[in-house]
Motif scaffolding. Sequence first.
Motif, PDB file in Angstrom:
ATOM      1  N   HIS A   1     -13.449   7.297  91.132  1.00 44.30           N
ATOM      2  CA  HIS A   1     -12.163   6.679  91.445  1.00 44.30           C
ATOM      3  C   HIS A   1     -11.276   7.716  92.141  1.00 44.30           C
ATOM      4  O   HIS A   1     -11.062   8.808  91.616  1.00 44.30           O
ATOM      5  CB  HIS A   1     -11.471   6.214  90.157  1.00 44.30           C
ATOM      6  N   GLU A   2     -10.779   7.364  93.311  1.00 41.69           N
ATOM      7  CA  GLU A   2      -9.801   8.183  94.025  1.00 41.69           C
ATOM      8  C   GLU A   2      -8.490   7.409  94.063  1.00 41.69           C
ATOM      9  O   GLU A   2      -8.447   6.299  94.593  1.00 41.69           O
ATOM     10  CB  GLU A   2     -10.274   8.495  95.441  1.00 41.69           C
ATOM     11  N   VAL A   3      -7.450   8.001  93.501  1.00 36.89           N
ATOM     12  CA  VAL A   3      -6.179   7.293  93.334  1.00 36.89           C
ATOM     13  C   VAL A   3      -5.062   8.078  94.019  1.00 36.89           C
ATOM     14  O   VAL A   3      -4.961   9.305  93.846  1.00 36.89           O
ATOM     15  CB  VAL A   3      -5.835   7.104  91.839  1.00 36.89           C
ATOM     16  N   ARG A   4      -4.246   7.368  94.784  1.00 36.48           N
ATOM     17  CA  ARG A   4      -3.089   7.985  95.441  1.00 36.48           C
ATOM     18  C   ARG A   4      -1.838   7.216  95.043  1.00 36.48           C
ATOM     19  O   ARG A   4      -1.846   5.975  95.019  1.00 36.48           O
ATOM     20  CB  ARG A   4      -3.271   7.945  96.952  1.00 36.48           C
ATOM     21  N   ILE A   5      -0.763   7.939  94.724  1.00 34.88           N
ATOM     22  CA  ILE A   5       0.447   7.320  94.176  1.00 34.88           C
ATOM     23  C   ILE A   5       1.663   7.806  94.960  1.00 34.88           C
ATOM     24  O   ILE A   5       1.760   8.985  95.323  1.00 34.88           O
ATOM     25  CB  ILE A   5       0.613   7.679  92.688  1.00 34.88           C
TER      26      ILE A   5
ATOM     27  N   SER B   1       0.717   2.452  95.414  1.00 32.30           N
ATOM     28  CA  SER B   1      -0.480   3.153  94.936  1.00 32.30           C
ATOM     29  C   SER B   1      -1.699   2.566  95.632  1.00 32.30           C
ATOM     30  O   SER B   1      -1.708   1.394  96.024  1.00 32.30           O
ATOM     31  CB  SER B   1      -0.623   3.040  93.414  1.00 32.30           C
ATOM     32  N   TYR B   2      -2.717   3.385  95.784  1.00 35.66           N
ATOM     33  CA  TYR B   2      -3.925   2.997  96.516  1.00 35.66           C
ATOM     34  C   TYR B   2      -5.135   3.586  95.803  1.00 35.66           C
ATOM     35  O   TYR B   2      -5.109   4.738  95.372  1.00 35.66           O
ATOM     36  CB  TYR B   2      -3.858   3.517  97.949  1.00 35.66           C
TER      37      TYR B   2
ATOM     38  N   ASP C   1     -11.435  -0.771  97.904  1.00 32.56           N
ATOM     39  CA  ASP C   1     -10.662   0.085  98.795  1.00 32.56           C
ATOM     40  C   ASP C   1      -9.412  -0.685  99.207  1.00 32.56           C
ATOM     41  O   ASP C   1      -9.408  -1.375 100.214  1.00 32.56           O
ATOM     42  CB  ASP C   1     -11.507   0.466 100.019  1.00 32.56           C
ATOM     43  N   ALA C   2      -8.359  -0.579  98.392  1.00 32.91           N
ATOM     44  CA  ALA C   2      -7.170  -1.393  98.635  1.00 32.91           C
ATOM     45  C   ALA C   2      -5.995  -0.888  97.801  1.00 32.91           C
ATOM     46  O   ALA C   2      -6.126   0.060  97.016  1.00 32.91           O
ATOM     47  CB  ALA C   2      -7.455  -2.860  98.314  1.00 32.91           C
TER      48      ALA C   2
END
Length: 243
Positions: A111-115, A152-153, A167-168
């Motif tokens: 899991h790659e998470v961007r906030i 967040s993505y 991927d969203a």
Amino acid sequence: MKTKTTYIILFILAIVFNLTAQDGQPYRRFKVKHRLSVAPVKSFYKNHPKHTSGTKAQVGFLASYKSEILLGRRTNVLIGLDYFNYGLTFKGYYKAATYTYLFDESFAYTHEVRIQEVQLPFMLKICFLSEKEHFYSPYFLGGIGARYVFGSYSVISNDSTGLTVYDAKDNIDFENQRLQKGLNAFYQGGLGIQYNFRNSGRAVFFEFTYRYGISRLHYDGNERTNDLNIKANHLVFAIGMRL
């Protein structure tokens, strides 16, 4: 190379400020100064040990504007607006719609998470030396702030096949909400030092602050395929100017 670049930037800023340093009564009480800064961010995460492994921080970034209200010879108040972008990666579970899985600690998905957050800090700044009387003045910063997750993505991929299964945009919020979804608070404290242009009140500064999140982040994954509460704290290294 990075150190030399930093010194060059500070030198250029010092020349610009020195040439434009014309401001009457720059240290009078209740005068408002304007601070602009940018900062790389080092993040620290604590994830669920039974549902994840290998949690790692991604590079974070913060851009900030603050109003500095002069109260006394060594005490000022800072009120501002920060844009904060940070992220993390970890291995964990993933469940597609209508499917189930075993909690066997295989952690077959990355899991790659961007906030993205907007933050409203309120801090007290206490100088160890008078800014008006010294070219260099170290100081302490401490206070609280409000934080709001507005974006967040997530990218989720299968480690065995290499395929991306999601991927969203995501819906990251907080374990404990305040007033509305995605809203919470944080504490912060740190140290700084600034070079003062004493005849104008302008300055160039460097500071580092530690931001402690009061509530953990809540991560659902795709359509509640995960249910994780992630502790996140951050160390911010800021360089900027006071106008």
